[in-house]
Write an enzyme that holds these catalytic residues in place. Structure first.
Site, PDB file in Angstrom:
ATOM      1  N   LYS A 298      58.084  13.073  50.652  1.00  0.00           N
ATOM      2  CA  LYS A 298      56.860  13.348  51.418  1.00  0.00           C
ATOM      3  C   LYS A 298      57.192  13.672  52.873  1.00  0.00           C
ATOM      4  O   LYS A 298      56.620  14.579  53.470  1.00  0.00           O
ATOM      5  CB  LYS A 298      55.920  12.130  51.347  1.00  0.00           C
ATOM      6  CG  LYS A 298      55.289  11.952  49.970  1.00  0.00           C
ATOM      7  CD  LYS A 298      54.643  10.591  49.764  1.00  0.00           C
ATOM      8  CE  LYS A 298      54.163  10.477  48.310  1.00  0.00           C
ATOM      9  NZ  LYS A 298      53.689   9.150  47.929  1.00  0.00           N
TER      10      LYS A 298
ATOM     11  N   GLN B 246      51.446   3.522  49.814  1.00  0.00           N
ATOM     12  CA  GLN B 246      52.260   3.782  48.626  1.00  0.00           C
ATOM     13  C   GLN B 246      52.042   2.696  47.573  1.00  0.00           C
ATOM     14  O   GLN B 246      52.084   1.506  47.883  1.00  0.00           O
ATOM     15  CB  GLN B 246      53.750   3.851  49.042  1.00  0.00           C
ATOM     16  CG  GLN B 246      54.678   4.279  47.939  1.00  0.00           C
ATOM     17  CD  GLN B 246      54.498   5.738  47.521  1.00  0.00           C
ATOM     18  OE1 GLN B 246      54.161   6.598  48.336  1.00  0.00           O
ATOM     19  NE2 GLN B 246      54.714   6.020  46.257  1.00  0.00           N
TER      20      GLN B 246
ATOM     21  N   ASP C  75      45.110  10.742  49.390  1.00  0.00           N
ATOM     22  CA  ASP C  75      45.465  10.503  47.982  1.00  0.00           C
ATOM     23  C   ASP C  75      44.286  10.806  47.055  1.00  0.00           C
ATOM     24  O   ASP C  75      44.481  10.981  45.847  1.00  0.00           O
ATOM     25  CB  ASP C  75      45.809   9.017  47.778  1.00  0.00           C
ATOM     26  CG  ASP C  75      47.293   8.759  47.613  1.00  0.00           C
ATOM     27  OD1 ASP C  75      47.996   9.660  47.131  1.00  0.00           O
ATOM     28  OD2 ASP C  75      47.713   7.639  47.942  1.00  0.00           O
TER      29      ASP C  75
HETATM   30  N1  GUN Z   1      52.795   5.900  43.575  1.00  0.00           N
HETATM   31  C1  GUN Z   1      53.080   6.796  42.596  1.00  0.00           C
HETATM   32  N2  GUN Z   1      52.340   7.911  42.747  1.00  0.00           N
HETATM   33  C2  GUN Z   1      51.566   7.710  43.852  1.00  0.00           C
HETATM   34  C3  GUN Z   1      50.611   8.519  44.521  1.00  0.00           C
HETATM   35  O1  GUN Z   1      50.271   9.644  44.122  1.00  0.00           O
HETATM   36  N3  GUN Z   1      50.049   7.959  45.628  1.00  0.00           N
HETATM   37  C4  GUN Z   1      50.374   6.719  46.067  1.00  0.00           C
HETATM   38  N4  GUN Z   1      49.748   6.254  47.151  1.00  0.00           N
HETATM   39  N5  GUN Z   1      51.260   5.949  45.469  1.00  0.00           N
HETATM   40  C5  GUN Z   1      51.859   6.454  44.362  1.00  0.00           C
END
Ligand code: GUN
Length: 285
Positions: A53, A97, A120
Site C-alpha cells: 500500500k 488493517q 476500505d
Molecule cells: N486485511 C486483509 N484485507 C484487508 C482489507 O482490504 N482492508 C483492511 N483494512 N484489512 C485487510
C-alpha cells in the site's frame, strides 16, 4: 482452450499513472491526498500488505503514514487514534488493517471511522450505500475485480455469476457489485451442498474461499471468466490461489493469476478511493 490472463499488474500500472495525473491536479488545488494506515500488532501478512500500500501511494504521489502500535494496544486507545484522524483535515483516508488482536472489537473500530474517510468501504453506512447502488467508497478487492472483468471487455449484464465465499470483505460485496452490474448472482460457501453443480454453471466464477487449490478444472464451465481472490501460502513458501491455475487455464476464457492478479488491483483501488476522498474534500473546502 487456453485462457487469456487478466494481468492485474499491468492494469494497475495503467490506473496508477491515471491516478498520479489526478493527484497533480488536486495538489494544484492546494490539497495533498493523504492516507493513514493503522496497524496493531505484527502480523507478517499485514506488514507485507501495508508495504504494498505504501509503495502504491508513493508511486502515485499520495501521502502515506503508518501508525504502528504494539499487540497490547487497547481498544479505547485505538478508538482515540481513529478519532484524531477523523478530525484531522490533512488526512482523507483512514484504514485500520485487519485482522485486529482478539481483545479489540472489530465492529466498534470500523464504526468509529468517519464514513467520509472510510477508504476500505467497510463502514455500515458505506456498505448500505453500495447495496442500494449509491455513489460511495467501494470495498477495494470487489471494486478491483469489477474493473478487471470490464478491462477485458466481458459483458457482465445477464451473466451467471457464482461467488464462492461469503466474507464481509470480499464474497458478499463482490456479489452485490456484480448484481449492481445486472448479473444473476449465486453465493456458495463451505456449507453448500454439491458445490460443483453451481460452479459448473458460472459464466463468471469468483473464488474467495481462502483454501489452496480448492477449485479444480473440472469445476469450471468451458469459456468461463475465473477470478481467483485466494492468497494462500504453501509450506514451500510459494503463494497460491483458491483455483488450480494450470487446470483452470485450459478450461476458462479469462483467468486472473496469483500472484499478480487481484492483489495489485486491490491496492490500486485503495489509492483510487483516497484520491476520490481528497477530491471531495477539495470541493467542499
Ligand atoms: N486485511 C486483509 N484485507 C484487508 C482489507 O482490504 N482492508 C483492511 N483494512 N484489512 C485487510
Amino acid at each position: 482452450m487456453t485462457a487469456t490472463i487478466i494481468d492485474g499488474k499491468q492494469l494497475s500500472a495503467q490506473k496508477r499513472s491515471e491516478l498520479a495525473q489526478e493527484v497533480v491536479r488536486i495538489r494544484e488545488g492546494g490539497v495533498l491526498p493523504k492516507l493513514v494506515v493503522i496497524l496493531v500488532g505484527d502480523n507478517p501478512a499485514s506488514l507485507s500488505y501495508i508495504r504494498g500500500k505504501q509503495k502504491a501511494a508513493e508511486e502515485i504521489g499520495v501521502g502515506f503514514k503508518l501508525e504502528h502500535f504494539p499487540e497490547s494496544f487497547s481498544e479505547n486507545e485505538l478508538l482515540d487514534i481513529i478519532e484524531h484522524y477523523n478530525q484531522n483535515d490533512e488526512y482523507h483516508g483512514i484504514l485500520v488493517q485487519l485482522p485486529l488482536p482478539e481483545h479489540i472489537n472489530e465492529t466498534a473500530v470500523i464504526e468509529k471511522i468517519s464514513p467520509l474517510k472510510d477508504v476500505d468501504g467497510f463502514h455500515p453506512i458505506n456498505v448500505g450505500r453500495m447495496m442500494i447502488g449509491q455513489e460511495t467508497f467501494l470495498p477495494c478487492t470487489p471494486a478491483g475485480i469489477v474493473e478487471m472483468i470490464k478491462s477485458v471487455g466481458v459483458e457482465i449484464a445477464g451473466k451467471n455469476v457464482v461467488v464462492v465465499g461469503r466474507s464481509n470483505i470480499v464474497g458478499k460485496p463482490v456479489g452485490q457489485l456484480l448484481l449492481n452490474e445486472h448479473a444473476t448472482v449465486t453465493y456458495c460457501h463451505s456449507k453448500t451442498d454439491d458445490l460443483t453443480s453451481y460452479t459448473k454453471g458460472a459464466d463468471i466464477l469468483v473464488a474467495a474461499v481462502g483454501r489452496a487449490n480448492f477449485i479444480k478444472g473440472q469445476d469450471i464451465k468451458p469459456g468461463a471468466v475465473v477470478i481467483d481472490v485466494g492468497v494462500n501460502r504453501l509450506d514451500t513458501g510459494k503463494l497460491c490461489g483458491d483455483v488450480v491455475f494450470d487446470e483452470a487455464k485450459e478450461v476458462a476464457s479469462y483467468i486472473t493469476p496469483v500472484p499478480g492478479g487481484v492483489g495489485p488491483m486491490t491496492i490500486t483501488m485503495l489509492a483510487h478511493n483516497t484520491v476520490q476522498s481528497a477530491k471531495q474534500f477539495l470541493l467542499t473546502k
